[in-house]
Design a protein around this motif. Structure first.
Motif, PDB file in Angstrom:
ATOM      1  N   VAL A 183       0.803  -1.229   0.000  1.00  0.00           N
ATOM      2  CA  VAL A 183       0.000   0.000   0.000  1.00  0.00           C
ATOM      3  C   VAL A 183       0.834   1.276   0.000  1.00  0.00           C
ATOM      4  O   VAL A 183       0.274   2.374   0.036  1.00  0.00           O
ATOM      5  N   GLY A 184       2.153   1.163  -0.025  1.00  0.00           N
ATOM      6  CA  GLY A 184       2.996   2.344  -0.016  1.00  0.00           C
ATOM      7  C   GLY A 184       3.399   2.751   1.394  1.00  0.00           C
ATOM      8  O   GLY A 184       2.752   2.387   2.378  1.00  0.00           O
ATOM      9  N   GLU A 185       4.463   3.533   1.469  1.00  0.00           N
ATOM     10  CA  GLU A 185       5.008   3.894   2.774  1.00  0.00           C
ATOM     11  C   GLU A 185       4.056   4.748   3.597  1.00  0.00           C
ATOM     12  O   GLU A 185       3.939   4.571   4.819  1.00  0.00           O
ATOM     13  N   ALA A 186       3.362   5.695   2.974  1.00  0.00           N
ATOM     14  CA  ALA A 186       2.499   6.601   3.734  1.00  0.00           C
ATOM     15  C   ALA A 186       1.384   5.836   4.443  1.00  0.00           C
ATOM     16  O   ALA A 186       1.134   6.040   5.641  1.00  0.00           O
ATOM     17  N   ARG A 187       0.714   4.939   3.722  1.00  0.00           N
ATOM     18  CA  ARG A 187      -0.378   4.183   4.331  1.00  0.00           C
ATOM     19  C   ARG A 187       0.154   3.144   5.317  1.00  0.00           C
ATOM     20  O   ARG A 187      -0.452   2.908   6.366  1.00  0.00           O
ATOM     21  N   ALA A 188       1.284   2.531   4.981  1.00  0.00           N
ATOM     22  CA  ALA A 188       1.886   1.576   5.912  1.00  0.00           C
ATOM     23  C   ALA A 188       2.260   2.260   7.219  1.00  0.00           C
ATOM     24  O   ALA A 188       2.048   1.709   8.308  1.00  0.00           O
ATOM     25  N   MET A 189       2.793   3.459   7.125  1.00  0.00           N
ATOM     26  CA  MET A 189       3.182   4.192   8.321  1.00  0.00           C
ATOM     27  C   MET A 189       1.958   4.566   9.146  1.00  0.00           C
ATOM     28  O   MET A 189       1.959   4.442  10.381  1.00  0.00           O
ATOM     29  N   GLY A 190       0.897   5.009   8.495  1.00  0.00           N
ATOM     30  CA  GLY A 190      -0.317   5.359   9.217  1.00  0.00           C
ATOM     31  C   GLY A 190      -0.935   4.165   9.925  1.00  0.00           C
ATOM     32  O   GLY A 190      -1.320   4.253  11.101  1.00  0.00           O
ATOM     33  N   LEU A 191      -1.020   3.042   9.222  1.00  0.00           N
ATOM     34  CA  LEU A 191      -1.571   1.834   9.841  1.00  0.00           C
ATOM     35  C   LEU A 191      -0.752   1.408  11.043  1.00  0.00           C
ATOM     36  O   LEU A 191      -1.292   0.976  12.062  1.00  0.00           O
ATOM     37  N   SER A 192       0.570   1.530  10.940  1.00  0.00           N
ATOM     38  CA  SER A 192       1.462   1.050  11.991  1.00  0.00           C
ATOM     39  C   SER A 192       1.532   2.004  13.176  1.00  0.00           C
ATOM     40  O   SER A 192       1.551   1.576  14.338  1.00  0.00           O
TER      41      SER A 192
END
Length: 266
Positions: free
Chosen positions: A159-168
């Motif tokens: 899903v890309g870094e931005a969405r991965a970072m938000g989820l995490s």
């Protein structure tokens, strides 16, 4: 063939489809040492080719797919000095590696909540289908942890870094419908049609070419770390090998004769 000697999951192979149902519904199918051992035994059985399974379906009993680690089990309780790295190295890392390396397609049929290690185990499968009522959750941050079971590898690539970072960082739930729209999973299906939709994909895969399935899995997985030249060479080598098989000749003949192919895995 059905194996019933497991306490924490159900396992059967019928009509060339292996099916594992995590079976601790009262605990949302959360992982324990015993469940890991049961699942490892099933994977060994499949790896050794002791069945005619052409596809594996992984799902959960009750209202959950898998809620991750059972935190009531001692080694993950947070009491005392606990080496979580040892647990990840011994249990969750091998699980992801084995699912990815299994030569048959693996479908995660996410019937309910998929949280923590349960969510990332699903994402490590080849095709993820989810009921629309299901959701995905990365709750690690709320325990002062980070996504394991391949989460930090899989999420940014899917899903890309931005969405991965938000989820995490936030640990918020993600609905199955949103997960599909983000490209995190293959498909979200209305609950009433979920079982039949999974069955349709199983039927398509079990009649497909097993050698091509194994090559597709391997080549796509390593593409995430290869450069373009390495990947082009790997495609060449796989096409050379597959083009020399009987199944390739059968596929061409079936296409020219306008009939369904009959792949034999050779």
């Amino acid at each position: 063939m059905t194996k019933t000697d497991y306490d924490n999951l159900l396992f059967e192979v019928t009509d060339r489809c292996a099916r594992v149902t995590l079976n601790r519904p009262a605990r949302l199918n959360s992982f324990t040492e015993a469940m890991h051992a049961d699942l490892a035994d099933v994977l060994t059985y499949l790896e050794e080719g002791r069945s005619n399974a052409k596809v594996l379906v992984l799902t959960g009993a009750g209202r959950a797919f898998c809620a991750g680690q059972d935190l009531s089990e001692g080694q993950m309780s947070g009491d005392g000095e606990v080496d979580l790295g040892h647990t990840v190295d011994r249990l969750y890392g091998p699980l992801v590696r084995r699912l990815r390396a299994l030569p048959i397609p693996v479908i995660a049929a996410v019937n309910g909540v998929a949280a923590g290690a349960g969510a990332n185990m699903a994402l490590a499968c080849d095709i993820v289908m989810a009921a629309e009522s299901a959701f995905f959750l990365q709750p690690f941050v709320k325990l002062n942890l980070l996504p394991d079971t391949g989460g930090t590898y899989l999420l940014p690539r899917l899903v890309g870094e931005a969405r991965a970072m938000g989820l995490s960082l936030l640990g918020d739930r993600l609905s199955a419908v949103q997960a599909q729209s983000w490209g995190l999973i293959w498909k979200a299906v209305p609950d009433a049609a979920f079982a039949s939709a999974v069955a349709a994909v199983v039927d398509q895969l079990k009649d497909g070419p097993p050698l091509a399935h194994a090559h597709i899995k391997r080549v796509i997985h390593v593409s995430l770390s290869n450069d373009l030249n390495e990947q082009l060479d790997l495609e060449r080598d796989s096409m050379r090998e597959l083009g020399q098989t009987r199944d390739y000749r059968e596929g061409v003949s079936a296409f020219l004769e306008k009939r369904a192919p009959s792949f034999q895995g050779n």
